[in-house]
Design a protein around this motif. Sequence first.
Motif, PDB file in Angstrom:
ATOM      1  N   THR A 322      12.246 -29.342-102.061  1.00 14.07           N
ATOM      2  CA  THR A 322      11.832 -27.996-101.641  1.00 14.07           C
ATOM      3  C   THR A 322      10.588 -28.015-100.763  1.00 14.07           C
ATOM      4  O   THR A 322      10.245 -27.004-100.154  1.00 14.07           O
ATOM      5  CB  THR A 322      11.557 -27.113-102.873  1.00 14.07           C
ATOM      6  OG1 THR A 322      10.584 -27.758-103.714  1.00 14.07           O
ATOM      7  CG2 THR A 322      12.840 -26.873-103.669  1.00 14.07           C
ATOM      8  N   VAL A 323       9.887 -29.144-100.696  1.00 14.27           N
ATOM      9  CA  VAL A 323       8.651 -29.247 -99.922  1.00 14.27           C
ATOM     10  C   VAL A 323       8.964 -29.273 -98.426  1.00 14.27           C
ATOM     11  O   VAL A 323       9.863 -29.977 -97.979  1.00 14.27           O
ATOM     12  CB  VAL A 323       7.865 -30.512-100.329  1.00 14.27           C
ATOM     13  CG1 VAL A 323       6.763 -30.821 -99.319  1.00 14.27           C
ATOM     14  CG2 VAL A 323       7.261 -30.331-101.716  1.00 14.27           C
ATOM     15  N   GLU A 324       8.200 -28.486 -97.648  1.00 14.42           N
ATOM     16  CA  GLU A 324       8.348 -28.451 -96.190  1.00 14.42           C
ATOM     17  C   GLU A 324       7.196 -29.137 -95.465  1.00 14.42           C
ATOM     18  O   GLU A 324       7.333 -29.511 -94.292  1.00 14.42           O
ATOM     19  CB  GLU A 324       8.442 -27.002 -95.713  1.00 14.42           C
ATOM     20  CG  GLU A 324       9.677 -26.278 -96.226  1.00 14.42           C
ATOM     21  CD  GLU A 324       9.717 -24.823 -95.819  1.00 14.42           C
ATOM     22  OE1 GLU A 324      10.811 -24.312 -95.559  1.00 14.42           O
ATOM     23  OE2 GLU A 324       8.636 -24.177 -95.776  1.00 14.42           O
ATOM     24  N   GLY A 325       6.062 -29.279 -96.127  1.00 11.41           N
ATOM     25  CA  GLY A 325       4.942 -29.983 -95.525  1.00 11.41           C
ATOM     26  C   GLY A 325       5.234 -31.462 -95.399  1.00 11.41           C
ATOM     27  O   GLY A 325       6.234 -31.976 -95.919  1.00 11.41           O
ATOM     28  N   SER A 326       4.352 -32.170 -94.704  1.00  9.70           N
ATOM     29  CA  SER A 326       4.546 -33.593 -94.430  1.00  9.70           C
ATOM     30  C   SER A 326       3.614 -34.454 -95.272  1.00  9.70           C
ATOM     31  O   SER A 326       2.475 -34.070 -95.561  1.00  9.70           O
ATOM     32  CB  SER A 326       4.292 -33.881 -92.948  1.00  9.70           C
ATOM     33  OG  SER A 326       5.237 -33.203 -92.146  1.00  9.70           O
ATOM     34  N   ASN A 327       4.114 -35.621 -95.648  1.00 10.57           N
ATOM     35  CA  ASN A 327       3.337 -36.608 -96.392  1.00 10.57           C
ATOM     36  C   ASN A 327       2.528 -37.436 -95.404  1.00 10.57           C
ATOM     37  O   ASN A 327       3.080 -38.261 -94.676  1.00 10.57           O
ATOM     38  CB  ASN A 327       4.287 -37.496 -97.202  1.00 10.57           C
ATOM     39  CG  ASN A 327       3.584 -38.687 -97.818  1.00 10.57           C
ATOM     40  OD1 ASN A 327       2.353 -38.741 -97.890  1.00 10.57           O
ATOM     41  ND2 ASN A 327       4.357 -39.663 -98.256  1.00 10.57           N
ATOM     42  N   TYR A 328       1.229 -37.235 -95.373  1.00  2.20           N
ATOM     43  CA  TYR A 328       0.364 -37.972 -94.462  1.00  2.20           C
ATOM     44  C   TYR A 328      -0.471 -39.021 -95.184  1.00  2.20           C
ATOM     45  O   TYR A 328      -1.552 -39.394 -94.713  1.00  2.20           O
ATOM     46  CB  TYR A 328      -0.536 -37.002 -93.687  1.00  2.20           C
ATOM     47  CG  TYR A 328       0.240 -36.157 -92.710  1.00  2.20           C
ATOM     48  CD1 TYR A 328       1.090 -36.751 -91.776  1.00  2.20           C
ATOM     49  CD2 TYR A 328       0.141 -34.775 -92.704  1.00  2.20           C
ATOM     50  CE1 TYR A 328       1.824 -35.987 -90.879  1.00  2.20           C
ATOM     51  CE2 TYR A 328       0.867 -33.999 -91.807  1.00  2.20           C
ATOM     52  CZ  TYR A 328       1.703 -34.615 -90.894  1.00  2.20           C
ATOM     53  OH  TYR A 328       2.437 -33.854 -90.004  1.00  2.20           O
ATOM     54  N   SER A 329       0.018 -39.506 -96.315  1.00  2.00           N
ATOM     55  CA  SER A 329      -0.718 -40.548 -97.031  1.00  2.00           C
ATOM     56  C   SER A 329      -0.865 -41.803 -96.181  1.00  2.00           C
ATOM     57  O   SER A 329      -1.902 -42.480 -96.229  1.00  2.00           O
ATOM     58  CB  SER A 329      -0.039 -40.874 -98.364  1.00  2.00           C
ATOM     59  OG  SER A 329       1.292 -41.313 -98.177  1.00  2.00           O
ATOM     60  N   ALA A 330       0.151 -42.122 -95.368  1.00  5.75           N
ATOM     61  CA  ALA A 330       0.040 -43.283 -94.482  1.00  5.75           C
ATOM     62  C   ALA A 330      -1.011 -43.045 -93.397  1.00  5.75           C
ATOM     63  O   ALA A 330      -1.763 -43.957 -93.033  1.00  5.75           O
ATOM     64  CB  ALA A 330       1.400 -43.595 -93.853  1.00  5.75           C
ATOM     65  N   VAL A 331      -1.086 -41.822 -92.885  1.00  2.00           N
ATOM     66  CA  VAL A 331      -2.093 -41.491 -91.881  1.00  2.00           C
ATOM     67  C   VAL A 331      -3.495 -41.671 -92.456  1.00  2.00           C
ATOM     68  O   VAL A 331      -4.403 -42.184 -91.789  1.00  2.00           O
ATOM     69  CB  VAL A 331      -1.894 -40.055 -91.368  1.00  2.00           C
ATOM     70  CG1 VAL A 331      -3.022 -39.643 -90.429  1.00  2.00           C
ATOM     71  CG2 VAL A 331      -0.551 -39.935 -90.650  1.00  2.00           C
ATOM     72  N   LEU A 332      -3.689 -41.287 -93.706  1.00  2.00           N
ATOM     73  CA  LEU A 332      -4.991 -41.465 -94.343  1.00  2.00           C
ATOM     74  C   LEU A 332      -5.367 -42.937 -94.432  1.00  2.00           C
ATOM     75  O   LEU A 332      -6.547 -43.291 -94.420  1.00  2.00           O
ATOM     76  CB  LEU A 332      -4.996 -40.857 -95.746  1.00  2.00           C
ATOM     77  CG  LEU A 332      -4.718 -39.359 -95.870  1.00  2.00           C
ATOM     78  CD1 LEU A 332      -4.835 -38.911 -97.318  1.00  2.00           C
ATOM     79  CD2 LEU A 332      -5.643 -38.538 -94.981  1.00  2.00           C
ATOM     80  N   GLN A 333      -4.352 -43.806 -94.505  1.00  2.00           N
ATOM     81  CA  GLN A 333      -4.586 -45.247 -94.580  1.00  2.00           C
ATOM     82  C   GLN A 333      -4.680 -45.889 -93.196  1.00  2.00           C
ATOM     83  O   GLN A 333      -4.837 -47.106 -93.088  1.00  2.00           O
ATOM     84  CB  GLN A 333      -3.466 -45.908 -95.382  1.00  2.00           C
ATOM     85  CG  GLN A 333      -3.399 -45.432 -96.830  1.00  2.00           C
ATOM     86  CD  GLN A 333      -2.183 -45.971 -97.553  1.00  2.00           C
ATOM     87  OE1 GLN A 333      -2.110 -47.155 -97.864  1.00  2.00           O
ATOM     88  NE2 GLN A 333      -1.221 -45.094 -97.838  1.00  2.00           N
ATOM     89  N   GLY A 334      -4.575 -45.081 -92.162  1.00  2.00           N
ATOM     90  CA  GLY A 334      -4.720 -45.590 -90.808  1.00  2.00           C
ATOM     91  C   GLY A 334      -3.450 -46.077 -90.169  1.00  2.00           C
ATOM     92  O   GLY A 334      -3.487 -46.746 -89.118  1.00  2.00           O
ATOM     93  N   VAL A 335      -2.300 -45.766 -90.767  1.00  2.00           N
ATOM     94  CA  VAL A 335      -1.015 -46.157 -90.188  1.00  2.00           C
ATOM     95  C   VAL A 335      -0.105 -44.939 -90.169  1.00  2.00           C
ATOM     96  O   VAL A 335      -0.384 -43.923 -90.779  1.00  2.00           O
ATOM     97  CB  VAL A 335      -0.355 -47.304 -91.000  1.00  2.00           C
ATOM     98  CG1 VAL A 335      -1.206 -48.552 -90.942  1.00  2.00           C
ATOM     99  CG2 VAL A 335      -0.120 -46.882 -92.448  1.00  2.00           C
ATOM    100  N   GLY A 336       1.008 -45.062 -89.449  1.00  2.00           N
ATOM    101  CA  GLY A 336       1.963 -43.962 -89.432  1.00  2.00           C
ATOM    102  C   GLY A 336       1.641 -42.949 -88.356  1.00  2.00           C
ATOM    103  O   GLY A 336       0.495 -42.813 -87.916  1.00  2.00           O
ATOM    104  N   PRO A 337       2.645 -42.195 -87.906  1.00  2.00           N
ATOM    105  CA  PRO A 337       2.453 -41.206 -86.830  1.00  2.00           C
ATOM    106  C   PRO A 337       1.630 -40.008 -87.312  1.00  2.00           C
ATOM    107  O   PRO A 337       1.819 -39.507 -88.416  1.00  2.00           O
ATOM    108  CB  PRO A 337       3.888 -40.792 -86.482  1.00  2.00           C
ATOM    109  CG  PRO A 337       4.677 -41.066 -87.733  1.00  2.00           C
ATOM    110  CD  PRO A 337       4.047 -42.265 -88.370  1.00  2.00           C
ATOM    111  N   GLU A 338       0.720 -39.564 -86.463  1.00  2.00           N
ATOM    112  CA  GLU A 338      -0.117 -38.412 -86.787  1.00  2.00           C
ATOM    113  C   GLU A 338       0.568 -37.124 -86.339  1.00  2.00           C
ATOM    114  O   GLU A 338       1.325 -37.118 -85.369  1.00  2.00           O
ATOM    115  CB  GLU A 338      -1.476 -38.540 -86.111  1.00  2.00           C
ATOM    116  CG  GLU A 338      -2.298 -39.715 -86.615  1.00  2.00           C
ATOM    117  CD  GLU A 338      -3.694 -39.730 -86.020  1.00  2.00           C
ATOM    118  OE1 GLU A 338      -3.956 -38.934 -85.089  1.00  2.00           O
ATOM    119  OE2 GLU A 338      -4.527 -40.520 -86.496  1.00  2.00           O
ATOM    120  N   PRO A 339       0.297 -36.013 -87.019  1.00  2.00           N
ATOM    121  CA  PRO A 339       0.880 -34.737 -86.580  1.00  2.00           C
ATOM    122  C   PRO A 339       0.319 -34.320 -85.232  1.00  2.00           C
ATOM    123  O   PRO A 339      -0.852 -34.569 -84.925  1.00  2.00           O
ATOM    124  CB  PRO A 339       0.453 -33.767 -87.684  1.00  2.00           C
ATOM    125  CG  PRO A 339      -0.771 -34.392 -88.292  1.00  2.00           C
ATOM    126  CD  PRO A 339      -0.553 -35.867 -88.203  1.00  2.00           C
TER     127      PRO A 339
END
Length: 447
Positions: A322-339
């Motif tokens: 049901t969640v529509e937001g994005s998981n940015y835990s990887a962004v917090l760690q310095g990896v993964g695509p940013e919004p």
Amino acid sequence: MGKKPNVIVVFSDQHRADATGYRGNPDVRTPYMDRLAAESVDCTTAVAGIPVCCPSRACLITGQYPLTHGVFVNDVNLGNDAVSIGEAFKQGGYRTAYVGKWHLDGHGRSQFIPRERRQGFDYWRVLECTHDYNHSFYYGDQDKKLKWDGYDAAAQTQDVINYIRASQESEQPFLLMLSWGPPHNPYDTAPQAFRDMYDPAALTLRPNVPDEWSGMARTDLSGYYAHISALDHLLGQLLDVLEEEAIDNDTVFVYTSDHGDMLGSHGEVRKQKPWDESIRVPLLIRYPAMLGKAGKKIAAPINTPDLMPTLLGLCGLEIPGTVEGSNYSAVLQGVGPEPEAALLTCVHPFGEWHRGAGGREYRGIRTTRYTYICDLNGPWLLFDNETDPYQMNNLCSTESNRELQTSLHHLLTALLMKRGDEFLPGDHYLQEHGYITDETGTVPYTD
């Protein structure tokens, strides 16, 4: 990962992002927030995508956008269709606790909230809503009104400290949410020692406060900063307890707010508006075991619905469908695509920003650099926040910025399509949900 981390989310009401020492504010004193920022990921473009109390809180609790959870005005009930943050953490083996202001029940601001309407929280010390911070009440498990002693944020913090200390006897991790009412107006009710810290005449106003607003703005800011310094002191108590109990390294600790406060900027007050003073909020996330303790800044725009899935991601827990937001835990760690952008929404203007006071529906985006807003008549605002940090030069529909505006409009259109948002007049959504409002567009509440 071994034992899951504890999660503590502390959020105040109406604390705008620039009203902290660590963001360079020359007047407000926030030594503990500054200390926390130095050890945290500081999300410098965190926004409240629908910057008003109940809608923003519903986004936080569900990870959904307002047209999905249906809370786009104040004082209506958040239903149980979504898997809430409390329920998601409980399913992951966590104990759950909520202390302070709730403002999601919609059955009156002073009424007892039964367990089935608590969105998965077990430990419960809550009142729906009050801004009488020195005469504040709450309910626990029984339909019996209890009183916080003195300044309610201080008493609530002590209750949370007691919960944290008692929790050390359990092997089960906890999700704990502490919801403070200040610095939401009234601004003149912080403890006297903190009010004495601020002389209105000595305060620095933002350049976008009109001259005719300066007297009121200085008076309001002095009380607003007093509340923030009082909360900062309480935040320091919480941080000290985590160190004393030796759980600071393995605890995800968050400080944020549900929206900001205009405080005279652009000749406006309070919230709902699309300017930075209203939409930008503090967002500090500290988790030394995973993110380190050196502190860093992330400029990518992170929106309120993103916090729930990001916290679940940091804890290695399943994110509900049901969640529509994005998981940015990887962004917090310095990896993964940013919004690329955060979606900004006013479904229906009401209360202090009703139509007679200039209120209007809008949809827009906040990127790291730009703000672009449309109302029902089309493009309304465009700011380059890098060259114009106080948003005093509206670039909308200027010939030299046509290409930029077109690009931002395409991005906004894509986000609205993703959300299934047709951007219809507010009355359409009021009728769809059966909300009855008064002449200011406000759903009346009872005490």
